[in-house]
Design a protein around this motif. Structure first.
Motif, PDB file in Angstrom:
ATOM      1  N   GLY A   1       8.169  -7.884   3.269  1.00 15.76           N
ATOM      2  CA  GLY A   1       7.687  -7.312   2.462  1.00 15.76           C
ATOM      3  C   GLY A   1       8.504  -6.754   1.008  1.00 15.76           C
ATOM      4  O   GLY A   1       7.462  -7.505   0.108  1.00 15.76           O
ATOM      5  N   ARG A   2       9.199  -6.737   0.160  1.00 12.15           N
ATOM      6  CA  ARG A   2       9.375  -6.706  -1.187  1.00 12.15           C
ATOM      7  C   ARG A   2       9.814  -7.857  -1.780  1.00 12.15           C
ATOM      8  O   ARG A   2       9.846  -7.871  -2.601  1.00 12.15           O
TER       9      ARG A   2
ATOM     10  N   ILE B   1       1.461  -0.143   1.263  1.00 11.07           N
ATOM     11  CA  ILE B   1       2.274   0.157   0.793  1.00 11.07           C
ATOM     12  C   ILE B   1       4.030  -0.032   1.053  1.00 11.07           C
ATOM     13  O   ILE B   1       4.564  -1.447   1.517  1.00 11.07           O
ATOM     14  N   GLY B   2       4.825  -0.272  -0.291  1.00 11.30           N
ATOM     15  CA  GLY B   2       5.977  -0.358  -0.471  1.00 11.30           C
ATOM     16  C   GLY B   2       6.379  -1.560  -0.668  1.00 11.30           C
ATOM     17  O   GLY B   2       5.622  -2.107  -1.472  1.00 11.30           O
ATOM     18  N   GLY B   3       6.469  -2.678  -0.307  1.00 11.22           N
ATOM     19  CA  GLY B   3       6.902  -4.203  -0.506  1.00 11.22           C
ATOM     20  C   GLY B   3       5.013  -5.367  -0.403  1.00 11.22           C
ATOM     21  O   GLY B   3       4.737  -5.764  -1.255  1.00 11.22           O
ATOM     22  N   SER B   4       4.350  -3.959   0.299  1.00  8.89           N
ATOM     23  CA  SER B   4       2.645  -4.170   0.617  1.00  8.89           C
ATOM     24  C   SER B   4       1.964  -3.767  -0.474  1.00  8.89           C
ATOM     25  O   SER B   4       0.841  -4.056  -0.613  1.00  8.89           O
TER      26      SER B   4
ATOM     27  N   SER C   1      -0.937  -5.513   5.135  1.00 12.61           N
ATOM     28  CA  SER C   1       1.167  -4.596   5.788  1.00 12.61           C
ATOM     29  C   SER C   1       0.641  -5.884   6.619  1.00 12.61           C
ATOM     30  O   SER C   1       0.392  -7.056   7.500  1.00 12.61           O
TER      31      SER C   1
ATOM     32  N   THR D   1       2.043  -0.576  10.248  1.00 11.13           N
ATOM     33  CA  THR D   1       2.850   0.578   9.425  1.00 11.13           C
ATOM     34  C   THR D   1       1.124   2.053   9.239  1.00 11.13           C
ATOM     35  O   THR D   1       0.186   1.998   8.997  1.00 11.13           O
TER      36      THR D   1
ATOM     37  N   SER E   1       3.670  -5.979   9.278  1.00 10.09           N
ATOM     38  CA  SER E   1       3.493  -5.545  10.107  1.00 10.09           C
ATOM     39  C   SER E   1       2.700  -5.450  11.045  1.00 10.09           C
ATOM     40  O   SER E   1       2.340  -5.895  12.339  1.00 10.09           O
TER      41      SER E   1
ATOM     42  N   GLN F   1      15.963  -3.937   6.893  1.00 10.61           N
ATOM     43  CA  GLN F   1      16.192  -2.794   6.263  1.00 10.61           C
ATOM     44  C   GLN F   1      15.589  -1.654   7.461  1.00 10.61           C
ATOM     45  O   GLN F   1      15.103  -0.652   8.250  1.00 10.61           O
TER      46      GLN F   1
ATOM     47  N   GLU G   1      15.860  -1.406  -1.052  1.00  7.20           N
ATOM     48  CA  GLU G   1      16.678  -1.858   0.607  1.00  7.20           C
ATOM     49  C   GLU G   1      17.285  -2.554   0.739  1.00  7.20           C
ATOM     50  O   GLU G   1      17.661  -2.668   2.096  1.00  7.20           O
TER      51      GLU G   1
END
Ligand code: PA5
Length: 434
Positions: free
Chosen positions: A204-205, A80-83, A141, A146, A143, A415, A287
């Motif tokens: 991530g982004r 999700i997001g940057g991933s 991911s 998530t 982290s 973020q 972000e």
């Protein structure tokens, strides 16, 4: 970099004084990035990523991609997001518009995406599509904790193990995560998946040029060496502060417009393949800059499609917006408007013209109308949509974002606001510890 040109002429008129006066602040921002100083400097790893990407890493990613291509009809990219946004942006920009309506070819799997929502329908419908199919998973991911990708991965892993058997499934799953921390690292080690590391100092982004983006892009059949080469050429061309450094010029112009009351930037394309590129860009800028009560709101439209929905607002609504247009100079094929002897639709005046010529005139006409209507306009011209140009464009926007965030006076690399919804959701779901 020749294949990417920025023109700010139609924006400068609006905030020339502010533009002239923000040079020193842009230069300070560039030296922060160059010398790894400033807020969030432990996340400056992306700055030198193109020049530091080794051939060994590219070869290893291509080998993994080949294994997945040879064994899968579908590869699901879970993140999700940057991933996931960078991979989806590049894969969509380089794909045939109708690729998902064709059946997969041997060794050319379709790349699908999951873990970007918590929709029960989306999950169930994906499971239905993959039932009985040869598929693999790239789970991403940083982290490793998530919720959205964790739910999707749990479900897809179960399906894959059921269909292929646990031993074979192991070779069809690749995890991209932190070197040591997080539940995904623990799981990957325990299950024996092939893994790639997201560098600690790349957020991530800003991670599309790491294995996060490179592996799904390679699996989709695109040349990641050319993507990195384009990014590297851009890295070198916007290294030093100067009036011709397009990252500096773009960051200064948007900052000047913001200071003059233009609080919303609309990224415009006239090529539907760039729709997800705008989604990636929105995350990058949203972000990075939207914090401490500040920041340009990044929005996007697809033209001419959205001229028939958002065109009215842009032309005549509240005057708080400016536009940045992504214009592709050369389409990949040539197609002309046909002649029709009856001419009932009245478009014979276009007969024989390339469709792209009509598109370009729509672009010019729109620019004139919007500038007349008080919407400053920047234009980024891309020579064509290929890996080299997209690599350059990605790096250009990343560098401009770092400069712009520092000019705004925020830490562009954190973020904190993203945590607020998670805390409430975890509490509502009675997650231990909340
Ligand atoms: O840019 C960011 O840091 C975020 O958008 C993350 O990429 C996103 O929240 C996903 O995080 P993770 O990769 O840790 O699952």
């Amino acid at each position: 970099m020749k294949s990417i040109q920025l023109n700010i002429e139609k924006a400068l008129y609006y905030a020339e004084e502010e533009y002239k006066s923000n040079e020193a602040s842009a230069r300070a921002a560039i030296s922060n990035l160059d010398e790894c100083k400033g807020a969030g400097n432990d996340f400056h790893g992306w700055v030198k990523l193109p020049t530091e990407t080794s051939q060994e890493l590219i070869d290893r990613i291509n080998a993994t991609a080949k294994r997945l291509q040879e064994n899968c009809d579908y590869v699901v990219c879970v993140g999700i997001g940057g991933s996931y946004l960078g991979a989806k942006a590049v894969n969509t920009a380089l794909a045939d518009n109708f690729e998902y309506y064709y059946a997969p070819n041997p060794k050319e799997p379709k790349v699908l995406y999951a873990g970007q929502n918590i929709s029960e329908d989306y999950t169930a419908e994906l499971e239905k599509l993959l039932t009985g199919k040869k598929f693999g998973i790239i789970v991403i991911s940083k982290s490793g904790t998530t919720t959205e990708p964790a739910i999707a991965f749990r479900i897809l892993k179960e399906l894959l193990e059921k269909q292929a058997g646990k031993a074979a499934a192991k070779d069809l799953i690749v995890a991209i995560t932190d070197a040591e921390k997080g539940a995904l690292r623990t799981l990957a080690t325990q299950e024996g998946y092939e893994t790639y590391v997201i560098p600690d100092n790349v957020g991530g982004r800003f991670s599309v040029l790491t294995p996060v983006g490179l592996l799904p892009i390679a699996v989709a059949g695109h040349d990641i060496s050319k993507l990195i080469a384009g990014a590297k050429e851009m890295e070198e061309s916007i290294l030093r502060p100067s009036d011709t450094n397009i990252a500096e010029v773009y960051a200064r112009m948007r900052n000047a417009l913001y200071q003059s009351g233009k609080k919303i930037e609309i990224l415009v394309n006239f090529e539907p393949k760039l729709h997800y590129f705008a989604e990636w860009w929105k995350q990058l800028y949203g972000e990075s800059e939207g914090k401490d009560g500040k920041g340009i709101f990044p929005a996007s439209v697809d033209f001419t499609t959205d001229l028939h929905s958002m065109g009215q607002w842009i032309q005549d609504g509240e005057r708080t917006i400016f536009e940045t247009v992504l214009s592709v100079k050369k389409p990949s094929v040539e197609r002309r408007v046909p002649e029709d002897k009856d001419n009932l639709d009245g478009i014979n005046y276009l007969a024989g013209k390339r469709i792209d010529e009509v598109n370009k005139m729509a672009e010019l006409g729109t620019q004139m109308a919007h500038v007349d209507g008080g919407v400053p306009n920047m234009r980024i011209e891309l020579e064509q949509l290929d890996e080299h140009t997209l690599g350059g464009l990605i790096y250009f926007f990343e560098k401009a974002c770092g400069i712009s965030g520092y000019m705004l006076g925020v830490n562009p690399f954190n973020q904190p606001g993203v945590e607020a919804y998670k805390k409430n959701m975890f509490k509502l779901l009675k997650k231990p510890g909340y």
